[in-house]
Scaffold this motif. Structure first.
Motif, PDB file in Angstrom:
ATOM      1  N   GLU A   1       3.014   5.791  -3.524  1.00  0.00           N
ATOM      2  CA  GLU A   1       3.855   6.889  -4.040  1.00  0.00           C
ATOM      3  C   GLU A   1       3.739   6.613  -5.546  1.00  0.00           C
ATOM      4  O   GLU A   1       4.191   7.535  -6.424  1.00  0.00           O
ATOM      5  CB  GLU A   1       5.166   5.963  -3.723  1.00  0.00           C
TER       6      GLU A   1
ATOM      7  N   HIS B   1       0.650  -1.446  -0.080  1.00  0.00           N
ATOM      8  CA  HIS B   1      -0.396   0.191   0.179  1.00  0.00           C
ATOM      9  C   HIS B   1       0.998   1.034   0.390  1.00  0.00           C
ATOM     10  O   HIS B   1       1.069   2.238  -0.823  1.00  0.00           O
ATOM     11  CB  HIS B   1      -1.151   0.083   1.015  1.00  0.00           C
ATOM     12  N   ASP B   2       2.439   1.819   0.788  1.00  0.00           N
ATOM     13  CA  ASP B   2       2.813   2.188   0.652  1.00  0.00           C
ATOM     14  C   ASP B   2       3.353   2.759  -0.847  1.00  0.00           C
ATOM     15  O   ASP B   2       3.657   4.354  -0.816  1.00  0.00           O
ATOM     16  CB  ASP B   2       3.621   2.129   1.690  1.00  0.00           C
TER      17      ASP B   2
ATOM     18  N   CYS C   1      -2.504  -1.625  -3.835  1.00  0.00           N
ATOM     19  CA  CYS C   1      -2.798  -0.297  -3.152  1.00  0.00           C
ATOM     20  C   CYS C   1      -3.336  -1.609  -2.295  1.00  0.00           C
ATOM     21  O   CYS C   1      -3.928  -2.599  -2.732  1.00  0.00           O
ATOM     22  CB  CYS C   1      -3.544   0.121  -3.691  1.00  0.00           C
TER      23      CYS C   1
END
Length: 219
Positions: free
Chosen positions: A46, A41-42, A63
């Motif tokens: 980005e 997800h991070d 995601c």
């Protein structure tokens, strides 16, 4: 991003440009990359922040949809300019989220791509979960608004009209009449063997196929 750039195909970019999209990455290769990355997800955040369409397409695949708030999804969709990205965003992110119904109602009145999203979610309800929908009211709105709707939103409204006629026999005659009256996409070119998107023809063909299948099963 370097890996995505290496997948860029100028021929594909030109073909996509003619359809209103702005990326040149083979989607099969993009899916393979997402399969390798799995859920991150991070990283998805980005990738989305880059503004690059190929990066954002990949973001929809890696995601965690339930991690987004309704406000975040609303802000994201209003920054989308590519029809393909919009469709992937709806299918991969919005539909699995707990906010799909809230956003469906909010977006349905929007213009162009936002409106397309709202009507795409409405079509999903028509097909899979029509209980609680006022189909007569939807037909009223389509009859009143579809002819003048922006192209992307018009396409999704026409799809909804066709699915109401295909899936709900009690509304079929009216759906066909609306399609004939508005004549939206009546001249749209269809490839050989493909069903035209003109709603009366689309409805008739899909109902015929369904009836043929039922007759075969009874034999």
């Amino acid at each position: 991003m370097r890996e995505l750039a290496a997948l860029e195909d100028p021929t594909m970019r030109e073909a996509n440009r003619r359809r209103g999209d702005d990326h040149g990455v083979n989607l099969t290769h993009l899916r393979a990359l997402a399969k390798r990355l799995k859920t991150q997800h991070d990283l998805a955040l980005e990738l989305w922040a880059t503004g690059d369409t190929a990066g954002r397409l990949l973001a929809t695949l890696v995601c965690r949809p339930k991690a987004f708030s309704a406000a975040e999804l609303d802000a994201m969709i209003r920054d989308i300019r590519s029809p393909k990205l919009l469709d992937w965003f709806i299918v991969n992110v919005v539909k699995p989220s707990p906010h799909a119904e809230e956003l469906r109602q909010r977006w349905k009145a929007g213009d162009d791509l936002v409106g397309r999203a709202g009507w795409s979610l409405t079509t999903e309800r028509v097909v899979k979960k029509a209980a609680g929908l006022d189909l007569d009211a939807l037909l009223d709105q389509i009859e009143k608004e579809m002819k003048q709707a922006p192209a992307q939103k018009q396409w999704a409204m026409n799809h909804c009209l066709a699915e109401i006629g295909i899936r709900h026999a009690e509304h079929r005659a009216r759906a066909i009449r609306i399609g004939e009256q508005l004549a939206v996409l009546i001249d749209y070119p269809a490839s050989p063997g493909c069903t035209p998107p003109y709603a009366p023809v689309w409805i008739a063909e899909m109902v015929r196929r369904s009836e043929d299948t039922q007759r075969l099963r009874r034999r």
